[in-house]
Motif scaffolding. Structure first.
Motif, PDB file in Angstrom:
ATOM      1  N   THR A 175     -17.358  19.770 -12.099  1.00  0.00           N
ATOM      2  CA  THR A 175     -17.102  20.273 -13.457  1.00  0.00           C
ATOM      3  C   THR A 175     -15.641  20.070 -13.824  1.00  0.00           C
ATOM      4  OG1 THR A 175     -18.871  21.897 -13.250  1.00  0.00           O
ATOM      5  CG2 THR A 175     -17.201  22.319 -14.943  1.00  0.00           C
ATOM      6  N   ALA A 176     -14.741  20.328 -12.890  1.00  0.00           N
ATOM      7  CA  ALA A 176     -13.312  20.123 -13.149  1.00  0.00           C
ATOM      8  C   ALA A 176     -13.038  18.652 -13.446  1.00  0.00           C
ATOM      9  CB  ALA A 176     -12.478  20.593 -11.966  1.00  0.00           C
ATOM     10  N   SER A 177     -13.653  17.771 -12.700  1.00  0.00           N
ATOM     11  CA  SER A 177     -13.457  16.336 -12.914  1.00  0.00           C
ATOM     12  C   SER A 177     -13.949  15.927 -14.299  1.00  0.00           C
ATOM     13  CB  SER A 177     -14.193  15.552 -11.831  1.00  0.00           C
ATOM     14  OG  SER A 177     -14.066  14.169 -12.048  1.00  0.00           O
ATOM     15  N   ARG A 178     -15.154  16.367 -14.664  1.00  0.00           N
ATOM     16  CA  ARG A 178     -15.690  16.051 -15.996  1.00  0.00           C
ATOM     17  C   ARG A 178     -14.830  16.671 -17.097  1.00  0.00           C
ATOM     18  NH1 ARG A 178     -20.395  17.224 -13.372  1.00  0.00           N
ATOM     19  NH2 ARG A 178     -20.641  19.204 -14.435  1.00  0.00           N
ATOM     20  N   ALA A 179     -14.334  17.871 -16.857  1.00  0.00           N
ATOM     21  CA  ALA A 179     -13.505  18.549 -17.859  1.00  0.00           C
ATOM     22  C   ALA A 179     -12.202  17.791 -18.098  1.00  0.00           C
ATOM     23  CB  ALA A 179     -13.218  19.981 -17.421  1.00  0.00           C
ATOM     24  N   LEU A 180     -11.596  17.316 -17.021  1.00  0.00           N
ATOM     25  CA  LEU A 180     -10.353  16.558 -17.175  1.00  0.00           C
ATOM     26  C   LEU A 180     -10.604  15.258 -17.935  1.00  0.00           C
ATOM     27  CD1 LEU A 180      -8.760  17.179 -13.670  1.00  0.00           C
ATOM     28  CD2 LEU A 180      -7.948  18.076 -15.876  1.00  0.00           C
ATOM     29  N   GLU A 181     -11.741  14.601 -17.669  1.00  0.00           N
ATOM     30  CA  GLU A 181     -12.090  13.385 -18.409  1.00  0.00           C
ATOM     31  C   GLU A 181     -12.292  13.701 -19.893  1.00  0.00           C
ATOM     32  OE1 GLU A 181     -15.451  11.405 -16.639  1.00  0.00           O
ATOM     33  OE2 GLU A 181     -14.476  11.309 -14.684  1.00  0.00           O
ATOM     34  N   ALA A 182     -12.978  14.793 -20.170  1.00  0.00           N
ATOM     35  CA  ALA A 182     -13.231  15.183 -21.567  1.00  0.00           C
ATOM     36  C   ALA A 182     -11.919  15.524 -22.269  1.00  0.00           C
ATOM     37  CB  ALA A 182     -14.186  16.372 -21.616  1.00  0.00           C
ATOM     38  N   LEU A 183     -11.012  16.223 -21.563  1.00  0.00           N
ATOM     39  CA  LEU A 183      -9.707  16.537 -22.156  1.00  0.00           C
ATOM     40  C   LEU A 183      -8.970  15.254 -22.521  1.00  0.00           C
ATOM     41  CD1 LEU A 183      -8.046  19.494 -20.214  1.00  0.00           C
ATOM     42  CD2 LEU A 183      -8.812  19.444 -22.570  1.00  0.00           C
ATOM     43  N   GLN A 184      -9.038  14.276 -21.620  1.00  0.00           N
ATOM     44  CA  GLN A 184      -8.373  13.001 -21.871  1.00  0.00           C
ATOM     45  C   GLN A 184      -8.881  12.384 -23.183  1.00  0.00           C
ATOM     46  OE1 GLN A 184      -5.913  11.531 -20.024  1.00  0.00           O
ATOM     47  NE2 GLN A 184      -5.806   9.957 -21.585  1.00  0.00           N
ATOM     48  N   LYS A 185     -10.190  12.432 -23.386  1.00  0.00           N
ATOM     49  CA  LYS A 185     -10.790  11.882 -24.617  1.00  0.00           C
ATOM     50  C   LYS A 185     -10.336  12.676 -25.842  1.00  0.00           C
ATOM     51  CE  LYS A 185     -14.807  10.038 -22.253  1.00  0.00           C
ATOM     52  NZ  LYS A 185     -16.216  10.244 -21.945  1.00  0.00           N
ATOM     53  N   HIS A 186     -10.326  14.000 -25.726  1.00  0.00           N
ATOM     54  CA  HIS A 186      -9.939  14.842 -26.858  1.00  0.00           C
ATOM     55  C   HIS A 186      -8.462  14.662 -27.235  1.00  0.00           C
ATOM     56  CE1 HIS A 186     -13.690  16.900 -27.427  1.00  0.00           C
ATOM     57  NE2 HIS A 186     -13.717  17.361 -26.181  1.00  0.00           N
ATOM     58  N   ILE A 187      -7.637  14.447 -26.228  1.00  0.00           N
ATOM     59  CA  ILE A 187      -6.196  14.313 -26.489  1.00  0.00           C
ATOM     60  C   ILE A 187      -5.886  12.936 -27.065  1.00  0.00           C
ATOM     61  CG2 ILE A 187      -3.927  14.288 -25.381  1.00  0.00           C
ATOM     62  CD1 ILE A 187      -4.902  16.567 -23.616  1.00  0.00           C
ATOM     63  N   GLY A 188      -6.796  12.019 -26.845  1.00  0.00           N
ATOM     64  CA  GLY A 188      -6.603  10.711 -27.484  1.00  0.00           C
ATOM     65  C   GLY A 188      -6.153   9.622 -26.537  1.00  0.00           C
ATOM     66  N   GLY A 189      -6.449   9.781 -25.250  1.00  0.00           N
ATOM     67  CA  GLY A 189      -6.027   8.787 -24.271  1.00  0.00           C
ATOM     68  C   GLY A 189      -7.060   7.803 -24.077  1.00  0.00           C
TER      69      GLY A 189
END
Length: 189
Positions: A175-189
């Motif tokens: 879940t932490a791994s998926r969350a970090l990936e999702a954050l990356q998408k939301h932040i615009g990376g």
């Protein structure tokens, strides 16, 4: 992708590290001896934890009040102060989940509204990068947000997060791994 993931993880670590410093959150070395001690030492930390999960100060305070009420009722059955703090953390996570479910139900009957209830002082002290992380955190699914908040703000181990959220350590890690990936998408990376 590995480099981007490490970059977002560093950004999340920095953001929650900054919030922990602003909020005075750290692991206690001296254990509280009474319910009153735990209340004095942990109440505001639990409120801040709940704010990160429910994004509303009054709801967060209600969640924490209920958690302490439950702790009081179960005080005699707890083995020590660490168990009491773990009980509180779990109660705050579960109470936050309930609060979010009630909100979802209420939104079905009322127009949705976006309330950003974090303190002005807290947000003013964050850099634009940190604010982007906190804003993106609010867009994550509940479990992903819980895991990241408990890991990076609560500074908990995978085992402690698993205990607080009622999932396995493997689920916490994925879940932490998926969350970090999702954050990356939301932040615009």
């Amino acid at each position: 992708m590995g480099g981007e993931s490490e970059g977002i993880e560093r950004s999340v670590e920095k953001t929650f590290g900054t919030l922990r410093k602003l909020d005075g959150v750290h692991r206690e070395t001296q254990q509280p001896l009474s319910l009153e001690d735990i209340y004095k030492q942990q109440r505001m930390r639990m409120v801040r934890l709940a704010i990160l999960l429910v994004d509303d100060i009054s709801s967060a305070e209600d969640v924490v009040q209920e958690a302490f009420t439950g702790l009081y009722r179960n005080w005699s059955g707890l083995r020590d102060a660490n168990a009491a703090i773990a009980y509180l953390r779990t109660a705050v996570v579960n109470g936050s989940r309930s609060m979010l479910r009630r909100r979802k139900t209420a939104r079905e009957y009322q127009p949705p509204h976006q309330a950003n209830a974090r303190s002005a002082e807290s947000l003013a002290m964050l850099t634009a990068e940190h604010q982007a992380v906190v804003d993106a955190l609010g867009k994550l699914p509940r479990r992903q947000r819980e895991v990241l908040v408990l890991r990076y703000y609560g500074n908990l181990s995978e085992a402690e997060i698993a205990e607080s959220t009622g999932v396995s350590k493997g689920t916490v890690k994925s879940t932490a791994s998926r969350a970090l990936e999702a954050l990356q998408k939301h932040i615009g990376g």
